[in-house]
Design a protein around this motif. Sequence first.
Motif, PDB file in Angstrom:
ATOM      1  N   LEU A   1     -28.991  19.313   7.506  1.00 17.69           N
ATOM      2  CA  LEU A   1     -27.992  19.473   6.598  1.00 17.69           C
ATOM      3  C   LEU A   1     -28.430  20.648   5.449  1.00 17.69           C
ATOM      4  N   GLY A   2     -27.326  21.815   5.554  1.00 20.58           N
ATOM      5  CA  GLY A   2     -27.916  23.035   4.744  1.00 20.58           C
ATOM      6  C   GLY A   2     -26.914  23.370   3.583  1.00 20.58           C
ATOM      7  N   LEU A   3     -27.151  23.782   2.551  1.00 18.60           N
ATOM      8  CA  LEU A   3     -26.457  24.410   1.398  1.00 18.60           C
ATOM      9  C   LEU A   3     -26.323  26.118   1.713  1.00 18.60           C
ATOM     10  N   VAL A   4     -25.240  26.749   2.022  1.00 17.59           N
ATOM     11  CA  VAL A   4     -25.625  27.984   2.124  1.00 17.59           C
ATOM     12  C   VAL A   4     -24.566  29.007   1.051  1.00 17.59           C
ATOM     13  N   ASP A   5     -25.353  29.855   0.708  1.00 14.29           N
ATOM     14  CA  ASP A   5     -24.933  31.079  -0.151  1.00 14.29           C
ATOM     15  C   ASP A   5     -24.350  31.917   0.800  1.00 14.29           C
ATOM     16  N   ILE A   6     -22.734  31.809   0.573  1.00 18.04           N
ATOM     17  CA  ILE A   6     -21.911  32.514   1.522  1.00 18.04           C
ATOM     18  C   ILE A   6     -21.987  34.092   1.381  1.00 18.04           C
ATOM     19  N   LYS A   7     -22.577  34.774   0.145  1.00 20.11           N
ATOM     20  CA  LYS A   7     -22.565  36.050  -0.144  1.00 20.11           C
ATOM     21  C   LYS A   7     -23.672  36.712   0.862  1.00 20.11           C
ATOM     22  N   LYS A   8     -24.781  36.025   1.108  1.00 21.86           N
ATOM     23  CA  LYS A   8     -25.771  36.660   1.561  1.00 21.86           C
ATOM     24  C   LYS A   8     -25.554  37.143   3.225  1.00 21.86           C
ATOM     25  N   PRO A   9     -25.454  36.159   4.042  1.00 18.33           N
ATOM     26  CA  PRO A   9     -25.243  34.654   3.868  1.00 18.33           C
ATOM     27  C   PRO A   9     -26.552  34.105   4.258  1.00 18.33           C
TER      28      PRO A   9
ATOM     29  N   HIS B   1     -30.955  25.657   0.627  1.00 15.12           N
ATOM     30  CA  HIS B   1     -31.919  24.298   0.625  1.00 15.12           C
ATOM     31  C   HIS B   1     -31.296  23.710   1.810  1.00 15.12           C
ATOM     32  N   THR B   2     -32.306  22.737   2.201  1.00 19.86           N
ATOM     33  CA  THR B   2     -32.075  22.062   3.755  1.00 19.86           C
ATOM     34  C   THR B   2     -32.537  20.675   3.555  1.00 19.86           C
ATOM     35  N   ILE B   3     -31.792  19.809   3.777  1.00 20.63           N
ATOM     36  CA  ILE B   3     -32.146  18.477   3.969  1.00 20.63           C
ATOM     37  C   ILE B   3     -32.326  17.840   5.432  1.00 20.63           C
ATOM     38  N   ARG B   4     -33.366  17.265   5.712  1.00 20.29           N
ATOM     39  CA  ARG B   4     -33.939  16.908   6.948  1.00 20.29           C
ATOM     40  C   ARG B   4     -33.769  15.345   7.170  1.00 20.29           C
ATOM     41  N   ALA B   5     -33.064  14.970   8.243  1.00 23.58           N
ATOM     42  CA  ALA B   5     -32.773  13.401   8.392  1.00 23.58           C
ATOM     43  C   ALA B   5     -32.517  13.347  10.150  1.00 23.58           C
ATOM     44  N   GLN B   6     -32.635  11.944  10.259  1.00 21.47           N
ATOM     45  CA  GLN B   6     -32.519  11.588  11.541  1.00 21.47           C
ATOM     46  C   GLN B   6     -31.091  10.961  11.556  1.00 21.47           C
ATOM     47  N   PHE B   7     -29.935  11.498  12.201  1.00 17.38           N
ATOM     48  CA  PHE B   7     -28.597  11.361  12.155  1.00 17.38           C
ATOM     49  C   PHE B   7     -28.498  10.260  13.509  1.00 17.38           C
TER      50      PHE B   7
ATOM     51  N   LYS C   1     -23.515  29.428 -10.600  1.00 19.41           N
ATOM     52  CA  LYS C   1     -22.762  28.510  -9.619  1.00 19.41           C
ATOM     53  C   LYS C   1     -21.759  29.471  -9.283  1.00 19.41           C
ATOM     54  N   PRO C   2     -21.974  29.651  -7.818  1.00 16.84           N
ATOM     55  CA  PRO C   2     -20.752  30.484  -7.230  1.00 16.84           C
ATOM     56  C   PRO C   2     -19.436  29.916  -7.029  1.00 16.84           C
ATOM     57  N   ASP C   3     -18.388  30.627  -6.874  1.00 18.23           N
ATOM     58  CA  ASP C   3     -17.256  29.842  -6.749  1.00 18.23           C
ATOM     59  C   ASP C   3     -16.931  29.338  -5.484  1.00 18.23           C
ATOM     60  N   ARG C   4     -17.524  29.210  -4.483  1.00 21.85           N
ATOM     61  CA  ARG C   4     -17.350  28.827  -3.222  1.00 21.85           C
ATOM     62  C   ARG C   4     -18.864  28.811  -2.514  1.00 21.85           C
ATOM     63  N   VAL C   5     -19.047  27.650  -1.773  1.00 22.83           N
ATOM     64  CA  VAL C   5     -20.477  27.405  -1.064  1.00 22.83           C
ATOM     65  C   VAL C   5     -20.324  27.031   0.290  1.00 22.83           C
ATOM     66  N   GLY C   6     -21.102  26.977   1.337  1.00 28.95           N
ATOM     67  CA  GLY C   6     -20.950  26.631   2.719  1.00 28.95           C
ATOM     68  C   GLY C   6     -21.825  25.442   2.875  1.00 28.95           C
ATOM     69  N   ILE C   7     -21.619  24.618   3.802  1.00 29.33           N
ATOM     70  CA  ILE C   7     -22.118  23.485   4.216  1.00 29.33           C
ATOM     71  C   ILE C   7     -22.623  23.609   5.812  1.00 29.33           C
ATOM     72  N   LEU C   8     -23.712  23.659   6.295  1.00 30.80           N
ATOM     73  CA  LEU C   8     -24.138  23.823   7.596  1.00 30.80           C
ATOM     74  C   LEU C   8     -24.781  22.341   8.257  1.00 30.80           C
ATOM     75  N   LEU C   9     -23.973  21.785   9.234  1.00 33.04           N
ATOM     76  CA  LEU C   9     -24.494  20.575   9.787  1.00 33.04           C
ATOM     77  C   LEU C   9     -25.123  20.783  11.237  1.00 33.04           C
ATOM     78  N   ASP C  10     -26.273  20.418  11.683  1.00 36.11           N
ATOM     79  CA  ASP C  10     -26.737  20.386  12.914  1.00 36.11           C
ATOM     80  C   ASP C  10     -27.107  19.008  13.245  1.00 36.11           C
ATOM     81  N   TYR C  11     -26.269  18.324  14.091  1.00 37.09           N
ATOM     82  CA  TYR C  11     -26.355  17.056  13.962  1.00 37.09           C
ATOM     83  C   TYR C  11     -27.749  16.460  15.091  1.00 37.09           C
ATOM     84  N   GLU C  12     -28.164  17.160  15.955  1.00 33.91           N
ATOM     85  CA  GLU C  12     -29.081  16.906  16.935  1.00 33.91           C
ATOM     86  C   GLU C  12     -30.382  17.339  16.188  1.00 33.91           C
ATOM     87  N   ALA C  13     -30.507  18.546  15.519  1.00 29.02           N
ATOM     88  CA  ALA C  13     -31.472  18.799  14.785  1.00 29.02           C
ATOM     89  C   ALA C  13     -31.858  18.160  13.456  1.00 29.02           C
ATOM     90  N   GLY C  14     -31.036  17.186  13.109  1.00 30.94           N
ATOM     91  CA  GLY C  14     -31.308  16.503  11.738  1.00 30.94           C
ATOM     92  C   GLY C  14     -31.206  17.407  10.552  1.00 30.94           C
TER      93      GLY C  14
END
Length: 224
Positions: free
Chosen positions: A178-186, A190-196, A163-176
Amino acid sequence: MAVPVSAARLCRLTGRSITSLSVGHRRAVSLPARRCYTTTSTRNHLQFRLDERTAHSSLDLFKKDTGVIYRMLGLDPSRVQDNPERFRDWAVVYGDEKISSGRHYWEVTVKKSQEFRLGVAEAMMSRDDCVGTNTSSWVFGYAQRKWFAMTSNKIVPVTLVGKPDRVGILLDYEAGLLGLVDIKKPAVIHTIRAQFKAPLCPAFGLWDGDLLTHSGLEEPEGLK
């Protein structure tokens, strides 16, 4: 393939467990005019604070409303101002910005918690629900030393060593997306796909320790 979540293990009522998280018909909350505006952040650098009006009585905000801490006993719900925006049964708090378009990025310091959820939820989601248990919320969670993605009361394991100390969240509304980001690589882990289809707010569930949010950030180069 999504697997039903273990309710007693992953989403608890404050101070007690429940045995079922089956999602029935929930009435959406009716919100009055308030300080949760549609974002106009320059270059999509979303800037938000946590909204005390939405915070469950077991959650306290700190560091100018950018952090949240879980109190096991919490406040007596009868002593918390009653309003339709507040989560009544679940330890959840929203960010104070609505998102209805664009690509946005923020980070969360998670090192002081062992059980939490991070993601987005519809601004009008029922305050009787927990984030991740319905079709109006999309989150990444951590519990039992394991990461998972969750929506509609189902989870998908997320492969992440430690478990890292800090993570990123990426949201692209039109593309549907939501991503969990490893900020060290970056890199997106993992990606969740949805229709917002409705305005979203940053959303956080917390059952241990504290979380600290970092917004107004530029998206790291190389993320897709």
